[in-house]
Design an enzyme around this catalytic site. Structure first.
Site, short mmCIF file in Angstrom:
data_model
loop_
_atom_site.label_atom_id
_atom_site.label_comp_id
_atom_site.label_asym_id
_atom_site.label_seq_id
_atom_site.Cartn_x
_atom_site.Cartn_y
_atom_site.Cartn_z
CD GLU A 226 25.13 -16.42 35.64
OE1 GLU A 226 24.91 -15.42 36.36
OE2 GLU A 226 24.34 -17.37 35.56
NE ARG A 304 17.62 -15.75 41.09
CZ ARG A 304 17.66 -16.35 42.29
NH1 ARG A 304 17.14 -15.76 43.35
NH2 ARG A 304 18.22 -17.52 42.43
CG PHE A 338 19.82 -13.86 37.61
CD1 PHE A 338 20.90 -13.82 36.75
CD2 PHE A 338 18.89 -14.88 37.42
CE1 PHE A 338 21.08 -14.76 35.74
CE2 PHE A 338 19.05 -15.83 36.41
CZ PHE A 338 20.15 -15.76 35.57
CD GLU A 706 22.68 -12.70 42.78
OE1 GLU A 706 22.52 -13.83 43.27
OE2 GLU A 706 22.23 -12.41 41.66
N1 MTE Z 1 31.48 -8.65 44.73
C1 MTE Z 1 32.55 -8.19 44.05
N2 MTE Z 1 33.50 -7.53 44.73
N3 MTE Z 1 32.67 -8.38 42.71
C2 MTE Z 1 31.70 -9.02 41.98
O1 MTE Z 1 31.83 -9.19 40.76
N4 MTE Z 1 29.51 -10.16 42.03
C3 MTE Z 1 28.25 -10.29 42.74
C4 MTE Z 1 28.48 -10.66 44.20
N5 MTE Z 1 29.45 -9.79 44.79
C5 MTE Z 1 30.54 -9.51 42.67
C6 MTE Z 1 30.50 -9.31 44.08
C7 MTE Z 1 27.35 -11.28 42.16
S1 MTE Z 1 26.41 -10.84 40.84
C8 MTE Z 1 27.23 -12.55 42.66
S2 MTE Z 1 26.15 -13.67 42.02
C9 MTE Z 1 28.06 -12.99 43.80
O2 MTE Z 1 28.96 -11.99 44.25
C10 MTE Z 1 28.82 -14.23 43.38
O3 MTE Z 1 29.68 -14.69 44.34
P1 MTE Z 1 29.21 -15.67 45.52
O4 MTE Z 1 28.28 -16.65 44.94
O5 MTE Z 1 30.48 -16.24 45.99
O6 MTE Z 1 28.54 -14.79 46.52
N1 LUZ Z 2 22.14 -17.50 37.31
C1 LUZ Z 2 21.44 -18.55 36.90
C2 LUZ Z 2 21.77 -16.77 38.37
O1 LUZ Z 2 21.81 -19.17 35.91
N2 LUZ Z 2 20.34 -18.92 37.60
C3 LUZ Z 2 19.89 -18.25 38.68
O2 LUZ Z 2 18.89 -18.61 39.28
C4 LUZ Z 2 20.62 -17.12 39.09
N3 LUZ Z 2 20.22 -16.37 40.12
C5 LUZ Z 2 20.91 -15.30 40.46
C6 LUZ Z 2 22.04 -14.96 39.75
N4 LUZ Z 2 22.46 -15.70 38.71
MO1 MOS Z 3 25.44 -12.90 39.89
S1 MOS Z 3 24.07 -11.86 38.75
O1 MOS Z 3 24.47 -14.30 39.98
O2 MOS Z 3 26.57 -13.28 38.70
#
Ligand code: MTE
Ligand code: LUZ
Ligand code: MOS
Length: 751
Positions: A226, A304, A338, A706
């Protein structure tokens, strides 16, 4: 609808940054990392590297034409160390050479003279020394201090939860090359292309429009990309600009583990007060977040933790304060959940402590305090469509929770050297970025003359299936076959000012924007059809690639309609802009309506411990999860399973270890253990809670990325339950992860 990437993935044809065919003249960059965690740089002698055959250049802070600054939330993070170093592994220089091996050899020839200073690696110690990344933050409701008097029971304690390495399969990496007139194109493995664009422009001292970032997909991000993909993209952009040659940087696993931040370890103190009938009346806690050497996303993660500090319980009086502590470790960063998981572990520990002292099962306290419809969260938002009670009911119907508890007891009576343990883990996770302005997204949709469709959004595909979901949205909204739709790479010149794909809201935000654009296009095409067929617009609909008039199939096909619309000079491109309605949060008062909705769920976890050896496995994890109306149950179930195992790994076997000097000891897969197929619970079941789903969720399909990670927290408490069955004198402590070594010690403590 299968994940659209599945065939390319299993046949090895999916392209990651390192698979992009390289351009002629490509050079390779390798970072020179600080050998110590804290110190003043007396001198940095790169001449040995520069003189080496095959080396094109060595770049340091001095070579940055713009500002040596990549901080996201706070400008406190340099790209290359300047004057001082603040963590072991901090980039000090970049060697660029004709091949990677040469660059690595040259890195070894760099001499850094650093006057070492004492590193601080512990969050509490940093806090005592006043080393904070941002001012502390407090959430409160009711009045804890006057609530203690009403409590029949008050317990206090301390908890620790450890870091976690993201261990995405694809390492951090980027490939940059020049287009014409000094424009830089960066292919990056990032969750946040706009952040990369902005930081690279700042490093180069050029406007953002001179930097184009393009992302095909990630081999996993999990939050680790991120923010932290940015540095390597900036380095490649800098080198390519200076040398006018394409430059590629791909970290090796050990460098990646050493140089990048992880999930934040938290240390916490808590006091919990309960009434006679086990209602939690008051909760007071202090969190110490180990932030590492720069803020990165720590302040948002800290928030968070506070948002989720009461998990899925209603507590009328709370006061939770959180400190983001600056330590001499790599800046810790986003990781699935997070900060939420850390906050939840603390309240679950407090409940487990109370249960242990009162000699009642923790699930009794948990159930007594579940959120109810209309309760307010600590941060002011009123809880709507609260599902946790229903989740429990559904779990009980499906799995018979008390029967499982009896089976565990019976097993424990019948066995001495083997003990089972059980825990209930309810979850509640807020969906939306807690920073309001980030809750927006755009989509650009082209309908081509032949009726096929191309879509660009700001969403990053990292394995979670967001592209498949976006494709489904388009196919459904335009009522065309999924194979007529293509999701393009994520590119800052097509869709700009994107939020990172994070906070589980990638599909909601970008899916909604796609839906809006497709609706506009559908309407425009219906108008064209109405004209062509000489019908009223209201009578026209599009269904399965045909124009229908008053519900009856006409002679006009989708492809024909599109072709004619183009000849009539109708615009076949549309963009959608979505901004989540209703979300708002006042940072000053810590009150508001930060989340579009919440995701609920519940897991029952059963473990079996070998009390001679300290070995354990998980018999079963039985879940009820609130998907809303899942638009892709296969993908969503995959997310639940993956997140669960990742959560169990964090709580049980993944142990990030730094020595006192701030050097990472668990720096490879031989010393850092993550769950593999053998450590997966023998039975993993998840039934969806049948609900309609909120309007704020894309097609009423709730965000899923998540939340299920937090089911894994139950693993810790199931293990504790088993320890207690063997060692009744065990004084429950809360020091995650519960590695096998730690568990073995606890089996024989206090006896
Ligand atoms: N699933 C896979 N296979 N690989 C990933 O890197 N990241 C996770 C989750 N699932 C991830 C994953 C995280 S930290 C987040 S925030 C969400 O996917 C982001 O994707 P979305 O917002 O489309 O759910
Ligand atoms: N990233 C962010 C995040 O910048 N703000 C958020 O609130 C958040 N929450 C979950 C995962 N990534
Ligand atoms: Mo997920 S920790 O919001 O990339």
């Amino acid at each position: 609808m299968k994940n659209i990437d599945s065939i390319a993935h299993v046949t090895g044809k999916s392209l990651y940054v390192d698979d992009i065919p390289v351009r002629t003249g490509t050079l390779y960059g390798v970072v020179f990392p600080s050998p110590v965690a804290h110190g003043m740089i007396s001198s940095l002698d790169v001449s040995g590297a520069v003189d080496m055959d095959g080396v094109a250049a060595v770049f340091t802070a001095e070579d940055i034409p713009g500002e040596n600054q990549i901080g996201g939330i706070i400008p406190d993070e340099v790209l290359f160390a300047d004057g001082k170093v603040e963590f072991n592994g901090q980039p000090m220089a970049l060697v660029v050479a004709r091949d990677e091996l040469t660059a690595r050899k040259a890195v070894a020839a760099i001499k850094a003279d650093i006057e070492a200073l004492e590193p601080v690696t512990d969050a509490r110690e940093a806090c005592e020394k006043g080393m904070l990344l941002v001012p502390p933050s407090t959430f409160q409701t009711g009045d804890v201090e006057s609530a203690w008097d009403q409590c029949a029971h008050i317990f206090e304690g301390r908890t620790e939860s450890g870091g976690q390495e993201h261990l995405y399969i694809e390492m951090q990496g980027s490939y940059a090359y020049l287009m014409e007139n000094g424009h830089v194109k960066i292919r990056s493995s990032t969750q946040g292309p706009t952040h990369v664009q902005k930081a690279a422009a700042n490093i180069l001292g050029v406007p953002m429009h001179k930097v184009e970032v393009d992302v095909t997909r990630l081999g996993g991000g999990f939050g680790g990309k991120e923010d932290q993909a940015t540095a390597y993209a900036c380095m490649a952009a800098l080198a390519t600009t200076k040398l006018e040659k394409p430059v590629k940087i791909i970290l090796h696993r050990m460098d990646d583990m050493r140089m990048t931040g992880k999930r934040h370890p938290y240390s916490a103190d808590y006091v919990i007060g309960l009434s006679k009938d086990l209602k939690i009346l008051a909760y007071k806690a202090t969190f110490y977040q180990n932030g590492g050497a720069a803020a990165d996303l720590s302040p948002a993660i800290l928030d968070r933790s506070l948002f989720h500090s009461t998990n899925t319980y209603f507590i009328p009086n709370t006061q939770v304060t959180a400190y983001s502590c600056k330590t001499h470790l790599p800046p810790n960063t986003a990781f699935r959940g997070f900060g939420g998981p850390q906050g939840m572990f603390i309240i679950e520990s407090a409940i487990a402590k109370a249960a242990s002292e009162l000699q009642v099962p923790a699930r009794k306290i948990q159930r007594k305090n579940f959120l109810q419809e209309g309760d307010h969260f600590q941060y002011g938002q009123v809880a709507k469509n609260v599902n946790i009670g229903n989740c429990y009911q559904r779990a009980d119907d499906e799995y018979q929770v008390e029967r499982i508890a009896r089976e565990v007891d019976q097993f424990n009576e019948a066995n001495h050297w083997k003990k089972k343990g059980m825990a209930l883990m309810p979850i509640c996770f807020g969906i939306s970025f807690t920073n309001k302005s980030m809750n927006q997204a755009r989509a650009l949709v082209h309908v081509y003359q032949d009726g096929s469709v191309g879509i660009s959004t700001g969403a990053i595909e990292m394995g979670q299936g967001v592209n498949t979901k976006i494709l489904q949205v388009a196919a459904q909204t335009l009522s065309i076959s999924p194979d007529k739709v293509k999701v393009e790479t994520t590119n800052t010149t097509r869709v700009s000012n994107t939020s990172p794909t994070a906070a589980s809201s990638g599909a909601d935000l970008n899916g909604k924007a796609t839906e809006m654009a497709c609706k506009q296009l559908a309407k425009r095409l219906r108008k064209t059809a109405a004209t062509l067929l000489n019908e009223k617009l209201g009578n026209i609909s599009l269904q399965d690639e045909w124009v229908f008039v008053n519900g009856v199939k006409s002679t006009l096909r989708w492809a024909e309609l599109v072709k004619k619309a183009h000849l009539e000079r109708v615009c076949l491109t549309e963009q959608g802009h979505y901004a989540t309605p209703m979300v708002d949060f006042d940072k000053k008062t810590s009150k508001g309506h930060p989340f579009a909705y919440h995701v609920y769920g519940l897991a029952v976890i059963v473990t079996e411990v070998d009390c001679l050896r300290g070995n354990y496995h998980f018999d079963k994890v039985l879940m009820v999860h609130d998907f809303g109306n899942s638009m892709n149950p296969d993908i969503d179930m995959g997310q639940v399973e993956g997140a669960l195992i990742q959560g169990i790994g964090w709580m049980t076997m993944e142990e990030v270890v730094y020595d006192k000097e701030g050097k990472l000891l668990s720096n490879s897969l031989s010393t850092y253990k993550i769950p593999d197929i053998y450590s997966v619970p023998k039975v993993v079941k998840c039934v969806p809670l049948p609900t309609k789903g909120p309007r704020a969720a894309i097609l009423r399909s709730k965000a899923v990325g998540e939340p299920p990670l937090m089911y894994g927290i139950g693993a810790y408490f199931a293990l504790q339950d088993a320890i207690k069955a063997f060692n009744p004198g065990y004084n429950a402590d809360f020091d995650a992860p519960m590695t096998k070594e730690k568990l073995l010690m606890r089996l024989y403590n206090n006896q």
